[in-house]
Design a protein around this motif. Structure first.
Motif, PDB file in Angstrom:
ATOM      1  N   GLU A  27       0.822  -1.206   0.000  1.00 51.66           N
ATOM      2  CA  GLU A  27       0.000   0.000   0.000  1.00 51.66           C
ATOM      3  C   GLU A  27       0.861   1.264   0.000  1.00 51.66           C
ATOM      4  N   ARG A  41      -5.013   3.578   4.764  1.00 46.94           N
ATOM      5  CA  ARG A  41      -4.951   2.170   4.397  1.00 46.94           C
ATOM      6  C   ARG A  41      -3.984   1.394   5.307  1.00 46.94           C
ATOM      7  N   LEU A  75     -12.935  -3.961   4.240  1.00 38.87           N
ATOM      8  CA  LEU A  75     -13.807  -3.407   3.198  1.00 38.87           C
ATOM      9  C   LEU A  75     -13.800  -1.881   3.195  1.00 38.87           C
ATOM     10  N   ILE A  78     -11.110  -0.464   1.111  1.00 37.74           N
ATOM     11  CA  ILE A  78     -11.361  -0.867  -0.277  1.00 37.74           C
ATOM     12  C   ILE A  78     -12.337   0.100  -0.940  1.00 37.74           C
ATOM     13  N   LEU A  83      -8.210   0.347  -1.735  1.00 34.15           N
ATOM     14  CA  LEU A  83      -7.205  -0.634  -1.334  1.00 34.15           C
ATOM     15  C   LEU A  83      -6.944  -1.594  -2.494  1.00 34.15           C
ATOM     16  N   SER A  84      -5.681  -1.867  -2.780  1.00 30.38           N
ATOM     17  CA  SER A  84      -5.342  -2.681  -3.945  1.00 30.38           C
ATOM     18  C   SER A  84      -5.855  -4.102  -3.790  1.00 30.38           C
ATOM     19  N   SER A  85      -6.083  -4.779  -4.923  1.00 27.22           N
ATOM     20  CA  SER A  85      -6.604  -6.147  -4.909  1.00 27.22           C
ATOM     21  C   SER A  85      -5.585  -7.109  -4.312  1.00 27.22           C
ATOM     22  N   SER A  88      -5.804  -6.761  -0.596  1.00 27.06           N
ATOM     23  CA  SER A  88      -7.077  -7.367  -0.173  1.00 27.06           C
ATOM     24  C   SER A  88      -6.939  -8.884  -0.135  1.00 27.06           C
ATOM     25  N   TYR A 119     -14.102 -10.569  -2.164  1.00 22.07           N
ATOM     26  CA  TYR A 119     -12.967 -10.377  -3.061  1.00 22.07           C
ATOM     27  C   TYR A 119     -13.417 -10.435  -4.522  1.00 22.07           C
ATOM     28  N   LEU A 122     -15.159  -7.197  -5.350  1.00 24.71           N
ATOM     29  CA  LEU A 122     -14.171  -6.135  -5.493  1.00 24.71           C
ATOM     30  C   LEU A 122     -13.493  -6.200  -6.859  1.00 24.71           C
TER      31      LEU A 122
END
Length: 398
Positions: A27, A41, A75, A78, A83-85, A88, A119, A122
Motif C-alpha cells: 500500500e 490504508r 472493506l 477498499i 485498497l489494492s486487490s 485485499s 474479493y 471487489l
C-alpha cells in the motif's frame, strides 16, 4: 485467549505478521491521490494486526462481532481509499486464518464464503478502460478469483491440520500428566499395601511364636522347676522331668527353625519343588510321629512364584494338621493335568465344620495365595471324618 506455546501456532502467528507487513508495504508503494490515503490504508492494516493479538474463543457473539469488525477494517479502505486487490487478497487470507482459530468448521466455511464473495465483488465490479482490453482483463480477473478461492481452501485445510496437530499434542500432554499422577498414586498404594502386608505377616509370626514357641518354653520352665523340686528327694522323678524339659527344648528349636523358614523369601533354598516338599514331609513326620505319604508327578518345571505358592500351602496345611487335627496319617498329592496344577492335602483327623471356620487355621492365607495366582481353592471336611484341601492353579501362570 489462544495459546501460542506450540510451534504450529507460532508459525501461524509469524505467517500472519508477514502477510500484514507485505500488505502494508504494497500500500505504501501503491500510487495514491493524497497524503492521507496511504496513512488510512496502512492504519486499517495495523489495527487489523493489533486486534489479532487477542482472539475470542468462548462466546459465539463476541466471535461474530470480532469477525464483522475484521471485515469492516478490510472493506472500508477498499471502498473509500481504493485498497489494492493484492493487499485485499492477503488480508482476506489473514481473516480466514483467524477464523480457523476461533470457529468450528461451519463457521470457517461461512467466513471463507464471505471472503470469496467480497474479493470477487471487489475484483469483478471494477470498471474496465479502455474497451479494447476488456476481454483480457476479464480473463485475468476470473483467473485471479479462481486462484484466490483455491488459496483460501488450501489455507483452510492447512490451518485445520495444524490445529488438529496442536489438539493431539494437548491431549497427549494431558494423558501424560494423568498417567504420571496415576503412576504416583499406584506407587503410593503399593507402598501402603506392602507396609500393610508386612504388618500382617509380623502379627502372624508373633501369634505363631506366642502360640507355639511360647507354649513350649512355658512347659519347659515348668518341667525344670519340677526337676529342681525333686532332684534331692526323688532323683528318678527329677531325671524324668529333665528329659521332658530336653524334649521341649528340641521342640522349641524346631519351632524357631520353622519361623525362620517362613521369613525366607525363597523357602525352597535352591531345591526343586518335589525335593523341598519331600524334605518338609520328612521333618514333619520326624517331629510329630504322624505318618505321611506323597504322590508328586510334575512333568513340567514351574516358576519360582508358583513353587513358593504350592510350598507355602503344603507348609501351612501341615502346621494346621499338627496343631488341630489329631491325625495319624497325612497324604499329599501334586500333579499336572489338562492345563491345571492340582494339589491336595488330606488327613484322617477329627475334622471340623468349614461353615463354622472359614478364616481360621491359616485358611485365609491359603485362599489369598491361590486367588493371587488366579486359581481355585476348596476345603472338604466334617467332624470325625478328617479334612481335604484341594487347590487348582492354571498352568498358564508357569
Amino acid at each position: 485467549m489462544i495459546r501460542l506455546t506450540y510451534p504450529s501456532f507460532r508459525l501461524l502467528l509469524y505467517l500472519e505478521w508477514l502477510l500484514l507487513a507485505t500488505a502494508a508495504l504494497m500500500e505504501v508503494l501503491h500510487p495514491f491521490r493524497s497524503f492521507w490515503s496511504p496513512l488510512l490504508r496502512v492504519g486499517a492494516i495495523a489495527i487489523l494486526g493489533i486486534i489479532g493479538l487477542r482472539l475470542p474463543t468462548v462466546n459465539l457473539g463476541k466471535k461474530v462481532l470480532f469477525t464483522a469488525l475484521e471485515f469492516g477494517l478490510i472493506l472500508l479502505p477498499i471502498v473509500s481509499e481504493g485498497l489494492s486487490s493484492r493487499s485485499s487478497f492477503l488480508l482476506f487470507l489473514v481473516l480466514l486464518m483467524r477464523s480457523c482459530m476461533i470457529f468450528r468448521q461451519p463457521g470457517q466455511i461461512a467466513v471463507l464464503s464471505l471472503a470469496l464473495l467480497s474479493y470477487s465483488s471487489l475484483l469483478l465490479l471494477k470498471p474496465i478502460l479502455p474497451e479494447r482490453v476488456i476481454a483480457t482483463v476479464w480473463e485475468w480477473r476470473l483467473s485471479n478469483v479462481l486462484l484466490f478461492g483455491l488459496t483460501l481452501v488450501f489455507a483452510l485445510l492447512l490451518i485445520n491440520a495444524l490445529i488438529a496437530e496442536r489438539q493431539s499434542r494437548e491431549e497427549l500432554e494431558i494423558a501424560h500428566d494423568k498417567l504420571a499422577v496415576t503412576n504416583e498414586q499406584l506407587r503410593y498404594y503399593a507402598l501402603r499395601i506392602e507396609d500393610q502386608a508386612t504388618l500382617q505377616e509380623r502379627n502372624r509370626i508373633a501369634r505363631e511364636i506366642h502360640d507355639g514357641l511360647g507354649h513350649t518354653l512355658a512347659a519347659q520352665t515348668i518341667q525344670l522347676n519340677n526337676a529342681l523340686l525333686f532332684w534331692k528327694s526323688e532323683d528318678e522323678k527329677a531325671l524324668e522331668f529333665l528329659k521332658q524339659a530336653k524334649q521341649l527344648g528340641s521342640e522349641a528349636f524346631l519351632e524357631i527353625r520353622k519361623s525362620v523358614s517362613v521369613l525366607r523369601s525363597n523357602p525352597l533354598q535352591g531345591l526343586s519343588l518335589e525335593s523341598a516338599i519331600d524334605k518338609l514331609l520328612q521333618d514333619f513326620q520326624r517331629m510329630t510321629a504322624i505318618e505321611v505319604s506323597n504322590s508328586i508327578r510334575l512333568p513340567i518345571s514351574l516358576s519360582q512364584e508358583m513353587n513358593t505358592t504350592l510350598y507355602r500351602i503344603v507348609q501351612e496345611s501341615l502346621t494346621n494338621i499338627h496343631k488341630h487335627a489329631d491325625a495319624t496319617m497325612v497324604t499329599v498329592g501334586l500333579q499336572q493335568h489338562a492345563g491345571q496344577i492340582h494339589l491336595s492335602i488330606s488327613d484322617n483327623g477329627k475334622g471340623f465344620d468349614p461353615a463354622q471356620n472359614t478364616t481360621g487355621f491359616g485358611l485365609q492365607g491359603m485362599r489369598e495365595r491361590v486367588a493371587a495366582a488366579r486359581g481355585q481353592f476348596a476345603i472338604y471336611s466334617e467332624s470325625g471324618n478328617g479334612c481335604r484341601i484341594s487347590v487348582s492353579l492354571p498352568s498358564q501362570n508357569i
